[in-house]
Design an enzyme around this catalytic site. Structure first.
Site, mmCIF file in Angstrom:
data_model
loop_
_atom_site.group_PDB
_atom_site.id
_atom_site.type_symbol
_atom_site.label_atom_id
_atom_site.label_comp_id
_atom_site.label_asym_id
_atom_site.label_seq_id
_atom_site.Cartn_x
_atom_site.Cartn_y
_atom_site.Cartn_z
ATOM 1 C CG ASN A 140 -2.071 -0.660 1.407
ATOM 2 O OD1 ASN A 140 -2.672 -0.674 -0.153
ATOM 3 N ND2 ASN A 140 -2.992 -0.656 1.809
ATOM 4 C CG ASP A 187 -9.033 -0.893 -2.801
ATOM 5 O OD1 ASP A 187 -7.898 -0.526 -1.386
ATOM 6 O OD2 ASP A 187 -8.873 0.358 -3.505
ATOM 7 C CG ASP A 200 -3.276 -7.766 5.551
ATOM 8 O OD1 ASP A 200 -4.063 -7.976 6.800
ATOM 9 O OD2 ASP A 200 -1.859 -7.663 6.146
#
Length: 319
Positions: free
Chosen positions: A206, A215, A242
């Site tokens: 991320n 995403d 996650d």
């Protein structure tokens, strides 16, 4: 005013055979009694009327249609070109009583007429069939509405239980499905494994590539899980962030194959823990063993799976 214009029709009766004439005589005498007339005098006149009707019936080639009427206080019988005076009532009868008498005579004559009864039965049958068709249409419409409402409810429940990003079951649905699966496994003696997944170093993904890429990475994980299990049999969930889970109705060996397929689909960048449901398990004990196996996979260097039966003794916890 012409008396014919004020005449009240009490009864119309078709005469074919002798029982029809006798029925007419009975109706006439009963009517005289109801209207307050002299029934003895009326009976004498009816005898004469019957003789005339019999004579006319012999010479007639078809049915004789007789009309029984009231004009002011006088009662008459009429057929063809004849008008037979029956009796003069002592008083002009009440109009409501006359209307009621006419209705009673009509009903009595129809009840005794086989052809009228047949027509009435046919009408009742037609009405019943029409009502049944209408009821069937209404039931079909109600069933359609109920089916639509059912689909709407199912869609609403599915939406409430689905993770918007991945399309997997969400955490709320996971808790319910795991409890149901455990009960099924224990009651039916069916093997069931719980697999817990953690994407390795997802925060770095991320931070490096951004949330949109993150995403898509989560969607890739969901796709890899779907490809590894049996659709409509095994249950897939996104726990949040996650973290993922799979409830698979299989033994440890097959669960390990599922884990291997997910690892292949994610290029070895996921850690997985596997535990088999036992007869004496509760939710906490099953999740605890699967979580311990997940920690073991992480401890060994991530990017692999571990089962509950190959955990290093004395090592507990989760990083």
């Amino acid at each position: 005013m012409d008396p014919l214009e004020t005449a009240k029709l009490l009864l119309t009766l078709s005469l074919i055979v002798e029982p029809d004439r006798q029925r007419l005589a009975r109706f006439v005498i009963d009517a005289v009694g109801v209207l307050g007339g002299d029934m003895f005098s009326a009976s004498a006149r009816v005898v004469l009327m019957l003789d005339t009707l019999r004579s006319d019936g012999l010479s007639a080639s078809n049915t004789i249609e007789v009309r029984f009427t009231l004009e002011d206080r006088a009662l008459f019988l009429e057929w063809h070109d004849k008008r037979f005076a029956l009796i003069m009532l002592p008083l002009t009868p009440d109009p409501q009583k006359v209307d009621k008498l006419a209705e009673q005579l009509r009903f009595a004559s129809e009840s005794a007429d086989p052809e009228l009864l047949k027509r009435r039965n046919r009408q009742i049958s037609e009405d019943l069939e029409r009502y049944m068709h209408q009821a069937a249409a209404q039931i079909a419409e109600m069933e359609s509405v109920l089916e639509k409402k059912k689909r709407e409810l199912e869609a609403s429940i599915h939406q409430a239980e689905t993770d918007a990003l991945t399309g997997l079951n969400n955490r709320g649905a996971y808790d319910l499905r795991l409890r149901e699966a455990m009960l099924r496994s224990q009651r039916q003696h069916e093997p069931m494994c719980l697999l817990l997944f953690d994407l390795d170093h997802f925060k770095q993904v991320n931070d490096t590539h951004g949330h949109q890429y993150g995403d898509e990475y989560l969607k890739k994980m969901a796709h890899a899980m779907r490809a590894a299990v049996r659709e409509h049999v095994d249950i897939l969930c996104r726990m949040g962030g996650d973290e993922f889970a799979a409830i698979a109705f299989c033994d440890i060996e097959i669960a390990a194959r599922i884990a291997s397929k997910v690892l292949d689909g994610m290029n070895g960048k996921v850690s997985i823990g596997i535990a088999l449901c036992r007869a004496d398990d509760n939710i906490e004990s099953l999740v605890g063993r699967s979580d311990a196996a997940l920690y073991e996979a992480k401890r060994r260097g991530r990017g692999q799976y571990a089962t509950e039966d190959n955990i290093t003794p004395g090592v507990v916890g989760h990083d």
